[in-house]
Design a protein around this motif. Structure first.
Motif, PDB file in Angstrom:
ATOM      1  N   GLY A 158      12.869  10.440  60.059  1.00 22.87           N
ATOM      2  CA  GLY A 158      14.439  11.190  60.088  1.00 22.87           C
ATOM      3  C   GLY A 158      15.608  10.616  60.523  1.00 22.87           C
ATOM      4  N   PRO A 159      16.513  10.925  61.321  1.00 23.61           N
ATOM      5  CA  PRO A 159      17.584  10.537  61.670  1.00 23.61           C
ATOM      6  C   PRO A 159      17.585  10.209  63.073  1.00 23.61           C
ATOM      7  N   MET A 160      17.503   9.230  63.848  1.00 22.05           N
ATOM      8  CA  MET A 160      18.479   9.683  64.880  1.00 22.05           C
ATOM      9  C   MET A 160      19.811   9.146  65.189  1.00 22.05           C
ATOM     10  N   THR A 161      20.477   9.821  65.924  1.00 22.25           N
ATOM     11  CA  THR A 161      22.393   9.484  65.882  1.00 22.25           C
ATOM     12  C   THR A 161      23.069  10.401  66.944  1.00 22.25           C
ATOM     13  N   ARG A 162      24.473  10.024  67.320  1.00 27.18           N
ATOM     14  CA  ARG A 162      25.164  10.300  68.186  1.00 27.18           C
ATOM     15  C   ARG A 162      25.505  11.742  68.248  1.00 27.18           C
ATOM     16  N   SER A 163      25.273  12.804  66.955  1.00 23.27           N
ATOM     17  CA  SER A 163      25.438  13.879  67.452  1.00 23.27           C
ATOM     18  C   SER A 163      25.390  14.198  65.618  1.00 23.27           C
ATOM     19  N   VAL A 164      25.687  16.158  66.159  1.00 19.60           N
ATOM     20  CA  VAL A 164      24.671  16.709  64.626  1.00 19.60           C
ATOM     21  C   VAL A 164      25.381  16.110  63.594  1.00 19.60           C
ATOM     22  N   LEU A 165      26.445  16.008  63.437  1.00 20.32           N
ATOM     23  CA  LEU A 165      27.435  15.814  61.941  1.00 20.32           C
ATOM     24  C   LEU A 165      27.074  14.615  61.307  1.00 20.32           C
ATOM     25  N   ASP A 166      26.719  13.675  62.357  1.00 19.62           N
ATOM     26  CA  ASP A 166      25.795  12.237  62.169  1.00 19.62           C
ATOM     27  C   ASP A 166      24.308  12.234  61.594  1.00 19.62           C
ATOM     28  N   CYS A 167      24.379  13.363  62.293  1.00 16.99           N
ATOM     29  CA  CYS A 167      22.666  14.152  61.762  1.00 16.99           C
ATOM     30  C   CYS A 167      22.873  14.342  60.403  1.00 16.99           C
ATOM     31  N   ALA A 168      24.226  14.741  59.481  1.00 22.51           N
ATOM     32  CA  ALA A 168      23.962  15.803  58.751  1.00 22.51           C
ATOM     33  C   ALA A 168      23.752  14.778  57.306  1.00 22.51           C
ATOM     34  N   ASP A 184      25.614  20.284  50.639  1.00 25.67           N
ATOM     35  CA  ASP A 184      26.280  18.948  50.895  1.00 25.67           C
ATOM     36  C   ASP A 184      25.621  19.366  52.230  1.00 25.67           C
ATOM     37  N   TYR A 185      25.395  18.916  53.136  1.00 19.11           N
ATOM     38  CA  TYR A 185      24.962  19.090  54.709  1.00 19.11           C
ATOM     39  C   TYR A 185      26.068  18.811  55.203  1.00 19.11           C
ATOM     40  N   ALA A 186      26.969  17.859  55.354  1.00 20.46           N
ATOM     41  CA  ALA A 186      27.379  18.197  55.791  1.00 20.46           C
ATOM     42  C   ALA A 186      29.408  18.536  56.244  1.00 20.46           C
ATOM     43  N   ARG A 187      29.282  19.533  54.586  1.00 24.04           N
ATOM     44  CA  ARG A 187      29.750  20.815  54.368  1.00 24.04           C
ATOM     45  C   ARG A 187      29.515  22.211  55.661  1.00 24.04           C
ATOM     46  N   GLU A 188      27.984  22.359  54.793  1.00 23.71           N
ATOM     47  CA  GLU A 188      26.721  23.315  55.641  1.00 23.71           C
ATOM     48  C   GLU A 188      26.918  23.297  56.946  1.00 23.71           C
ATOM     49  N   VAL A 189      26.926  22.311  58.015  1.00 19.06           N
ATOM     50  CA  VAL A 189      26.787  22.294  59.533  1.00 19.06           C
ATOM     51  C   VAL A 189      27.621  22.367  59.928  1.00 19.06           C
ATOM     52  N   VAL A 190      28.904  22.863  59.308  1.00 23.15           N
ATOM     53  CA  VAL A 190      30.608  23.099  60.397  1.00 23.15           C
ATOM     54  C   VAL A 190      31.127  24.236  60.003  1.00 23.15           C
ATOM     55  N   LYS A 191      29.387  25.543  59.564  1.00 22.02           N
ATOM     56  CA  LYS A 191      30.300  26.755  58.952  1.00 22.02           C
ATOM     57  C   LYS A 191      29.752  27.074  60.647  1.00 22.02           C
ATOM     58  N   PRO A 192      30.493  28.585  60.627  1.00 20.13           N
ATOM     59  CA  PRO A 192      30.048  28.974  61.809  1.00 20.13           C
ATOM     60  C   PRO A 192      29.123  29.904  61.750  1.00 20.13           C
TER      61      PRO A 192
END
Length: 294
Positions: A43-53, A76-84
């Motif tokens: 799995g990924p290790m990143t600076r932010s959760v959005l980067d992880c997505a 689409d993780y990048a789209r899903e991750v920003v949902k409220p």
């Protein structure tokens, strides 16, 4: 990174970054030398959760050359991750880390801060009772040692000097685990996975929130122990045993100046929901205005 008992989430939590152990089978392990084929994840290790997505968008997917890979639709993780996160239900697994032998006060306070932040973001936060942490740890440790010894047995017997001292000492323990012990651990793994799903269903929670570590990183001079898993059960191990997605995010810094991480976990293949909750916390927390200071 690779994560068999917490080797993505542990370093991520201690270094103030994001680390995701995806659902077992979601991300190919091809090309990674195995330690335990039952519990290994990549799995990924990143600076932010959005980067992880964004990393997951590139990495996730079926690979026929990994026998554990699962053919499933990739959102689409990048789209899903920003949902409220309004309406999502967060279960705080306090019994795993709180108490006299549990995490220190700074870690407990960090989990409380994350819970409060998610509540402000619109999630419903409640406590959840999960199976005993020590059972997950014992189960996972027996499986890891058995499978790691099987993989490295020939070299350990003929050329042990090619291994580092700690690795050699740890993996040799697998020689003393019987086939009956190993099979009992595999059966327990199935039982614990079912019990975890039942506990989440009974408590009606979508995501589990718990500590990632018992305290901030300790000095190197105090961390040189060949068998750290004989001290306290790993807070990260349950999600290797169950294969559930688990995410570590930075919840702030201890008085020492070192980071404190917390852990979010969800149902299998609901990695997007886990990252969605992590991203909501990061938005409430704001950007980190410092780096770890030893």
């Amino acid at each position: 990174g690779s994560d068999t008992g917490g080797s993505i989430r542990g370093p991520a939590g201690l270094c103030g970054i994001v680390g995701l152990k995806p659902t077992y089978g979601l991300l190919s392990r091809r090309g990674i030398f195995p330690l335990s084929w039952t519990l290994d994840h990549a799995g990924p290790m990143t600076r932010s959760v959005l980067d992880c997505a964004l990393m997951m968008q590139a990495l996730a997917g079926y690979d026929p050359r990994d026998p554990a890979s699962v053919e499933t639709a990739i959102p689409d993780y990048a789209r899903e991750v920003v949902k409220p996160v309004t309406g999502l239900r967060i279960g705080v697994a306090r019994s795993w880390y709180a108490g006299p032998d549990g995490a220190d006060d700074e870690v407990c306070a960090a989990v409380d801060r994350v819970a409060a932040s998610l509540g402000r973001a619109g999630a419903e936060v409640r406590e959840v009772e999960l199976p005993d942490l020590s059972l997950f740890h014992a189960c996972g440790r027996l499986i890891i040692l058995s499978e790691a010894y099987s993989l490295h047995r020939a070299a350990l017997q003929t050329t042990p000097e090619i291994y580092g001292l700690f690795f050699r000492q740890r993996v040799r323990l697998g020689a003393f685990i019987s086939a009956a012990d190993y099979l009992d651990a595999m059966r327990l793994r199935r039982q614990l996975t079912d019990q975890m799903a039942a506990a989440m269903e009974k408590s009606a929670v979508d995501v589990i929130l718990t500590a990632n570590q018992y305290g901030a990183a300790e000095p190197f001079s105090r961390s040189q122990h060949p068998f750290p898993f004989f001290r306290k059960p790993y807070l990260t191990m349950p999600f290797n045993v169950t294969g559930m997605p688990a995410l570590t995010v930075c919840a702030g810094f201890a008085k020492s100046g070192l980071p404190v991480g917390v852990q979010l976990a969800g149902r299998p293949f609901e990695d997007a929901v886990v990252m969605q909750v992590g991203h909501a916390f990061e938005a409430e927390r704001g950007p980190l205005d410092r780096r770890p200071i030893p």
